[in-house]
Enzyme design. Structure first.
Site, PDB file in Angstrom:
ATOM      1  CB  SER A  17      -0.925  -0.016   1.206  1.00  0.00           C
ATOM      2  OG  SER A  17      -0.161  -0.051   2.374  1.00  0.00           O
ATOM      3  CB  SER A  18       1.843   3.871   1.202  1.00  0.00           C
ATOM      4  OG  SER A  18       1.112   3.660   2.356  1.00  0.00           O
ATOM      5  CG  ASP A  75      -6.735   8.175  -2.180  1.00  0.00           C
ATOM      6  OD1 ASP A  75      -5.667   8.808  -2.087  1.00  0.00           O
ATOM      7  OD2 ASP A  75      -6.802   6.938  -2.090  1.00  0.00           O
ATOM      8  CE  LYS A 190      16.822  -8.126  -8.266  1.00  0.00           C
ATOM      9  NZ  LYS A 190      17.396  -9.113  -9.213  1.00  0.00           N
ATOM     10  CB  CYS A 380     -11.719  22.976  13.310  1.00  0.00           C
ATOM     11  SG  CYS A 380     -13.334  22.246  13.659  1.00  0.00           S
ATOM     12  CG  MET A 383     -12.217  29.537  16.001  1.00  0.00           C
ATOM     13  SD  MET A 383     -13.614  28.858  16.958  1.00  0.00           S
ATOM     14  CE  MET A 383     -14.859  30.096  16.648  1.00  0.00           C
ATOM     15  CG  HIS A 506     -12.027  21.559   8.665  1.00  0.00           C
ATOM     16  ND1 HIS A 506     -10.841  21.172   9.237  1.00  0.00           N
ATOM     17  CD2 HIS A 506     -12.998  21.140   9.502  1.00  0.00           C
ATOM     18  CE1 HIS A 506     -11.092  20.536  10.373  1.00  0.00           C
ATOM     19  NE2 HIS A 506     -12.399  20.503  10.557  1.00  0.00           N
ATOM     20  CD  GLU A 508      -8.483  22.139   6.698  1.00  0.00           C
ATOM     21  OE1 GLU A 508      -8.828  23.323   6.871  1.00  0.00           O
ATOM     22  OE2 GLU A 508      -8.634  21.261   7.567  1.00  0.00           O
TER      23      GLU A 508
HETATM   24  N1  GLN Z   1     -13.073  18.507  18.705  1.00  0.00           N
HETATM   25  C1  GLN Z   1     -13.656  19.733  18.278  1.00  0.00           C
HETATM   26  C2  GLN Z   1     -15.160  19.615  18.042  1.00  0.00           C
HETATM   27  O1  GLN Z   1     -15.649  18.528  17.881  1.00  0.00           O
HETATM   28  C3  GLN Z   1     -12.974  20.264  17.017  1.00  0.00           C
HETATM   29  C4  GLN Z   1     -13.122  19.369  15.852  1.00  0.00           C
HETATM   30  C5  GLN Z   1     -12.143  19.701  14.732  1.00  0.00           C
HETATM   31  O2  GLN Z   1     -11.119  20.314  14.968  1.00  0.00           O
HETATM   32  N2  GLN Z   1     -12.438  19.250  13.532  1.00  0.00           N
HETATM   33  O3  GLN Z   1     -15.839  20.601  18.002  1.00  0.00           O
END
Ligand code: GLN
Length: 534
Positions: A17-18, A75, A190, A380, A383, A506, A508
């Site tokens: 894997s990977s 993925d 190989k 998240c 914050m 999030h 990202e």
């Molecule tokens: N554990 C925190 C919550 O459930 C933050 C979750 C996270 O960082 N995705 O609110």
């Protein structure tokens, strides 16, 4: 106009894997899109969990969240970053989901009188999911998780074997990815592991059309010919996926090896050559940055950076936007008793997290960033930690905490709201997926987005406690983003700081190499300024 039939590309992996199957699939998708085709993806995962949402990050790596709130395999993040395809719940199917559906049908009486079996009932369910995912596109790239030879993947392999007869030979291409190691002692590449893994694949009735060899060097023609001969594929159907410095080079490497041309030939698709100019420019920018910046990532999963996959990529995308190489230093929050180890960081990021372990170290990291005026980005949990730090050290609320970390805290500035209080089941019950947010003008957040209404993906249970809103606001906490009804705090900032932003969502997950996320771009911009000053 006649609708072109959807063509299917099935990607399997062998030896171990990977190997970067997900990246290879995403890169093939990018190449086909560059040829003007509409593509989408399906990841088939052989484990029995309904989704990876309940798995430990140490086991599974990042949980990627889609717009419609599915918790999926990482993925899917590669697929979204490399193409314009939008992933939804239907784009990640686990064995658990398949069995769950089959068993529900059995209880309902759909198979009344019959014996429910892996073949045909489970395989039919898998095939139905594959066809559902393929709806409306030219090409579906379907990646089978795990390694050929695993017991768990057998029903999936059987389903994709059957599909060829169903959709037609010219509409189906099997790509097998395997490792070709270089043995230094023998001074040789190989090919035997590849041969064995293809033999394994053929034993379940699948003859690959293309073999992608993962290797640390390009395979010479003789080695490719040998693999082609033993594995019964064309000479030009053996391509090398050479290890690269940056994942954004993979599409170009695979194209130069002739992969997309070969796929077009196998699937009998008439398209022009792909326009890869933007990929080439991107790769060049990654390879020749003009500046450097160091970001300290203060988290719990520092030994397993797969847990921060999208986050790392979002930082790199933002780096590319500034022609900057971003060096990410992972700092274990449990060992952060002396925050001065953050001295060399141009920016500090506290990422997502669950549970209380390492929380105090994160609070110290936020305090350092706030007091030393180092650009700070909290995501998240990050914050939430920023709110805790502010409550304790600026608003004077001793012992302030999140209910998740300290059940008995006198000031639960982060808490469960009524909608989460009675939730006991753990799977798929958090606040998930895309939620709208209103951004307040005059904030760093507004400066970044340049938009009042945004939408971002969430995955958390706890929220900013509305009872503390006025008190923390009076102490100087800025509510830069809220839900449209004003009830939920989505983004916090502090005044008189070069860049200090914490968001409950999030960002990202929505960052793309060709469309970096504005908050990450501005965070890296602020870190570059901080570096120039120091
Ligand atoms: N554990 C925190 C919550 O459930 C933050 C979750 C996270 O960082 N995705 O609110």
């Amino acid at each position: 106009m006649n609708q072109r039939p959807t063509k299917y590309i099935f990607v399997t992996g062998g030896v171990l894997s990977s190997l970067g199957k997900g990246l290879a699939s995403a890169s093939i998708g990018a190449l086909l899109e560059a040829r003007g085709l509409r593509v989408t993806f399906l990841k088939l995962d052989p484990y029995l969990n309904l989704d990876p949402g309940t798995m430990n990050p140490f086991q599974h790596g990042e949980v990627y969240v889609t717009e419609d709130g599915a918790e999926t395999d990482l993925d899917l993040g590669h697929y979204e970053r490399f193409t314009t395809a939008t992933m939804m719940k239907k784009n990640n199917v686990t064995a658990g989901k398949v069995y769950d559906a089959v068993l529900s049908k059995e209880r309902r009486g759909d198979y009344l009188g019959g014996t429910v079996q892996v073949i045909p009932h489970v395989t039919d369910e898998i095939k139905a999911r594959i066809e559902e995912a393929a709806h409306g596109v030219d090409i579906l790239l379907c990646e089978v998780g795990g390694t050929v030879g695993d017991i768990e993947s057998l029903p999936f392999l059987e389903a994709i074997r059957q599909l060829r007869a169903q959709v037609g030979r010219e509409n189906c291409c099997y790509i097998h990815i395997a490792l070709v190691p270089y043995l230094a002692a023998a001074g040789e590449l190989k090919s035997k592991p590849v041969q064995h893994s293809v033999k394994e694949l053929r034993s379940v009735g699948i003859q690959p059309d293309v073999i992608v060899c993962r290797s640390d060097r390009f395979l010479p023609k003789a080695v490719k010919s040998k693999i082609a001969l033993f594995c019964n594929v064309d000479d030009d159907a053996v391509v090398t996926a050479k290890d690269v410095e940056s994942i954004y080079e993979v599409p170009i490497i695979l194209h130069n090896e002739g992969l997309d041309e070969k796929i077009a030939q196998i699937l009998n698709i008439w398209t022009g050559r792909p326009n890869l100019q933007r990929w080439e420019e991107l790769a060049a920018r990654v390879k020749h940055p003009e500046r450097d910046v160091t970001i300290a990532m203060v988290g719990k999963y520092v030994d397993l950076t797969e847990s921060y996959k999208s986050l790392n990529e979002a930082l790199h995308h933002a780096g590319m936007a500034h022609s900057t190489r971003v060096h990410i230093e992972y700092v274990d929050s449990e060992k952060l008793s002396d925050p001065s180890i953050l001295e060399s960081a141009d920016g500090i990021l506290v990422p997502h997290g669950f549970g209380g372990r390492g929380a105090e170290g994160k609070v110290e990291a936020v305090r350092w960033a706030r007091e030393k005026r180092v650009p700070f980005f909290g995501i998240c949990y990050g914050m939430q930690i920023a709110v805790i730090e502010f409550a304790r050290h600026v608003a004077g609320l001793a012992g302030a905490n999140s209910r998740e970390i300290d059940e008995k805290t006198p000031h639960a500035v982060i808490d469960l709201l009524p909608e989460q209080r009675d939730v006991t089941a753990k799977g798929a019950t958090m606040r998930l997926g895309a939620w709208p947010c209103l951004v307040r003008e005059g904030t760093h957040t507004y400066e970044a987005y340049a938009e009042r209404e945004i939408s971002e993906r969430h995955r958390h249970r706890y929220e900013f406690n509305p009872e503390y809103r006025d008190q923390l606001g009076r102490a100087g906490l800025v509510y830069a983003g809220t839900s449209p009804d004003g009830r939920l705090v989505e983004v916090v900032e502090i005044e008189d700081h070069p860049w200090f932003v914490g968001c409950q969502y999030h960002p990202e997950f929505k960052s793309r190499p060709f469309d970096p996320h504005p908050l990450f771009v501005d965070f890296i911009g602020a870190a570059l300024k901080a570096r120039a000053k120091s």
